[in-house]
Write a protein that holds these residues in place. Structure first.
Motif, short mmCIF file in Angstrom:
data_model
loop_
_atom_site.label_atom_id
_atom_site.label_comp_id
_atom_site.label_asym_id
_atom_site.label_seq_id
_atom_site.Cartn_x
_atom_site.Cartn_y
_atom_site.Cartn_z
N LEU A 46 0.83 -1.20 0.00
CA LEU A 46 0.00 0.00 0.00
C LEU A 46 0.86 1.26 0.00
O LEU A 46 0.59 2.22 -0.74
N ALA A 47 1.92 1.26 0.82
CA ALA A 47 2.79 2.44 0.87
C ALA A 47 3.51 2.64 -0.45
O ALA A 47 3.63 3.76 -0.96
N GLU A 48 4.00 1.56 -1.05
CA GLU A 48 4.72 1.67 -2.32
C GLU A 48 3.79 2.11 -3.45
O GLU A 48 4.22 2.80 -4.39
N SER A 49 2.52 1.75 -3.37
CA SER A 49 1.58 2.16 -4.39
C SER A 49 1.42 3.67 -4.43
O SER A 49 1.28 4.27 -5.49
N VAL A 50 1.47 4.31 -3.26
CA VAL A 50 1.34 5.76 -3.18
C VAL A 50 2.61 6.45 -3.64
O VAL A 50 2.59 7.34 -4.48
N SER A 93 2.57 12.70 -5.99
CA SER A 93 3.16 11.52 -5.38
C SER A 93 4.68 11.56 -5.40
O SER A 93 5.34 10.95 -4.57
N SER A 94 5.25 12.29 -6.34
CA SER A 94 6.70 12.35 -6.43
C SER A 94 7.31 13.08 -5.24
O SER A 94 8.48 12.91 -4.94
N THR A 95 6.50 13.89 -4.55
CA THR A 95 7.03 14.63 -3.40
C THR A 95 6.63 14.01 -2.08
O THR A 95 7.02 14.48 -1.03
N MET A 96 5.84 12.92 -2.13
CA MET A 96 5.43 12.28 -0.90
C MET A 96 6.59 11.47 -0.34
O MET A 96 7.43 10.96 -1.07
N THR A 97 6.61 11.34 0.97
CA THR A 97 7.71 10.62 1.61
C THR A 97 7.16 9.55 2.54
O THR A 97 6.08 9.67 3.10
N LEU A 98 7.94 8.50 2.67
CA LEU A 98 7.62 7.47 3.64
C LEU A 98 8.22 7.85 4.99
O LEU A 98 9.20 8.60 5.05
N PRO A 99 7.64 7.38 6.09
CA PRO A 99 8.26 7.63 7.39
C PRO A 99 9.69 7.10 7.42
O PRO A 99 10.05 6.19 6.69
N GLU A 100 10.49 7.69 8.27
CA GLU A 100 11.90 7.33 8.32
C GLU A 100 12.09 5.85 8.64
O GLU A 100 12.95 5.19 8.09
#
Length: 305
Positions: free
Chosen positions: A101-105, A121-128
Motif C-alpha cells: 500500500l505504501a509503495e503504491s502511493v 506523489s513524487s514529493t510524498m515521503t515514507l516515514p523514516e
C-alpha cells in the motif's frame, strides 16, 4: 473453536468421530478478516502530504480473536486433521499489505483524484522507519474466503492505493470504513467516477461492505450481543438503527454509501453492496485494532471458544 484450546480439553479424542470431523472442518474452513490500519509510526504523519505506514491485524471471523501467526492453519496435528485440511483445498497467497500500500502511493502508480488534497506523489515521503512495513512477515490470504477490511481513519489513501497494488485483481470481499470528515460538506472518497475507476481495477471483487463504527453511547452494552452478525461479524445497518433507537441515518455515512452505490451501478459487472456496522470494534491505542470476542459456542453442554 481455537485449536490451541484442544490441549486443555482432555476429552476431544473421546468425542464421536462425526463431531470431531465437524470441528476440524470448522477450524480449517474458518474465514479470516485482514484488517489494514495505520501503523503506530504513522500517528504524527499528515495523510494529506505523507504516505502512511499500515499494519495488518488478522482476525478469525467466527470468534473475533486475533490470529498472531499469519501463516495458514497447520494440518500437522494428526492424521484426521491432515485429511480434513487437504480436502478443503484452500489456496493461500503471501501478502505484505503495509509494504504494497505504501509503495503504491510513493511510486506514482496510484493516481490521486482531483478532490483528494495529497500533493504530487513524487514529493510524498515514507516515514523514516519504513523497515516496519518492508521487513514485516507476510500474512497468508485465501482470497476465495477471506475479507480485506480497510479500517483506517483516513481510509481514502489506502483505498486509492488499491488501484495499483499487485493483488488488486484477487480481492473478492472488501470492507471500507467511512472515515470522519474534517469538513461538514466533504464526502469521504469524493465523486463516483474516481471510486468506479478503483473498483474497475479490482476485477474479481464480488462484495463491497461500507462500514460504520458507531459511537459507543448509541448502543447499550447489553444490546450489542443480541444483534445478529453476518459471516464477518458485522451488523446490518438498518438493524443497528433500530436497536440504537435512531430515527435518522448518519448523513455522512449514508452519502458515502450512495457514492459507492452509484459507482457500482455504472459498472458492467455485478458487485453486491452491503451497509454494515462494526459494533464489536474496541477503542485501543493508535495503530491497533481489536474486537470484542464473540460468545463461546456451546456443544452438548461443553463450551468452545
Amino acid at each position: 473453536m481455537r485449536m490451541a484450546a484442544i490441549g486443555a480439553f482432555q476429552y476431544f479424542n473421546d468425542l464421536p468421530k462425526e463431531l470431531r470431523m465437524l470441528i476440524w472442518e470448522y477450524h480449517f474452513e474458518s474465514a479470516r478478516i485482514h484488517v489494514v490500519h495505520p501503523a503506530p509510526e504513522s500517528q504524527n504523519r499528515n495523510p494529506k502530504r505523507e504516505a502512511l505506514l499500515f499494519n495488518c491485524t488478522v482476525l478469525d471471523s467466527a470468534t473475533n480473536l486475533i490470529i498472531l501467526d499469519g501463516r495458514p492453519p497447520s494440518s500437522l496435528i494428526n492424521r484426521e486433521a491432515h485429511a480434513v485440511a487437504l480436502s478443503r483445498k484452500r489456496v493461500w497467497t503471501p501478502v505484505r499489505f503495509g509494504k504494497d500500500l505504501a509503495e503504491s502511493v510513493t511510486s506514482g502508480r496510484a493516481r490521486v483524484p482531483i478532490h483528494f488534497t495529497l500533493v504530487a506523489s513524487s514529493t510524498m515521503t515514507l516515514p523514516e522507519h519504513n523497515e516496519t512495513c518492508t521487513q514485516a512477515p507476510p500474512v497468508y490470504v485465501d482470497w476465495d474466503s477471506d475479507m480485506l477490511y480497510l479500517c483506517v481513519s483516513h481510509a481514502e489513501q489506502a483505498f486509492w492505493s488499491m488501484r495499483s497494488v499487485p493483488w488488486r485483481d484477487r480481492v473478492r470481499k472488501l470492507a471500507v470504513l467511512v472515515p470522519q470528515s474534517e469538513f461538514d460538506r466533504a464526502i469521504p472518497f469524493g465523486p463516483t467516477d474516481p471510486i468506479r475507476e478503483v473498483l474497475e481495477f479490482m476485477t474479481e471483487l464480488e462484495e463491497l461492505y461500507i462500514v460504520l463504527v458507531p459511537d459507543a453511547a448509541y448502543v447499550a452494552a447489553a444490546t450489542i450481543p443480541s444483534l445478529s452478525r453476518d459471516t464477518f461479524g458485522f451488523v446490518p445497518y438498518v438493524e443497528y438503527l433500530s436497536a440504537a433507537g435512531l430515527a435518522s441515518n448518519h448523513i455522512l455515512y449514508t452519502r458515502t454509501a450512495m457514492s459507492f452505490g452509484e459507482a457500482i451501478n455504472g459498472m458492467h459487472r455485478k458487485i453486491i453492496l452491503r451497509r454494515v456496522v462494526d459494533v464489536d470494534y474496541r477503542a485501543c491505542g493508535f495503530g491497533y485494532y481489536r474486537r470484542t470476542p464473540s460468545p463461546p459456542v456451546v456443544v452438548n453442554g461443553d463450551r468452545f471458544s
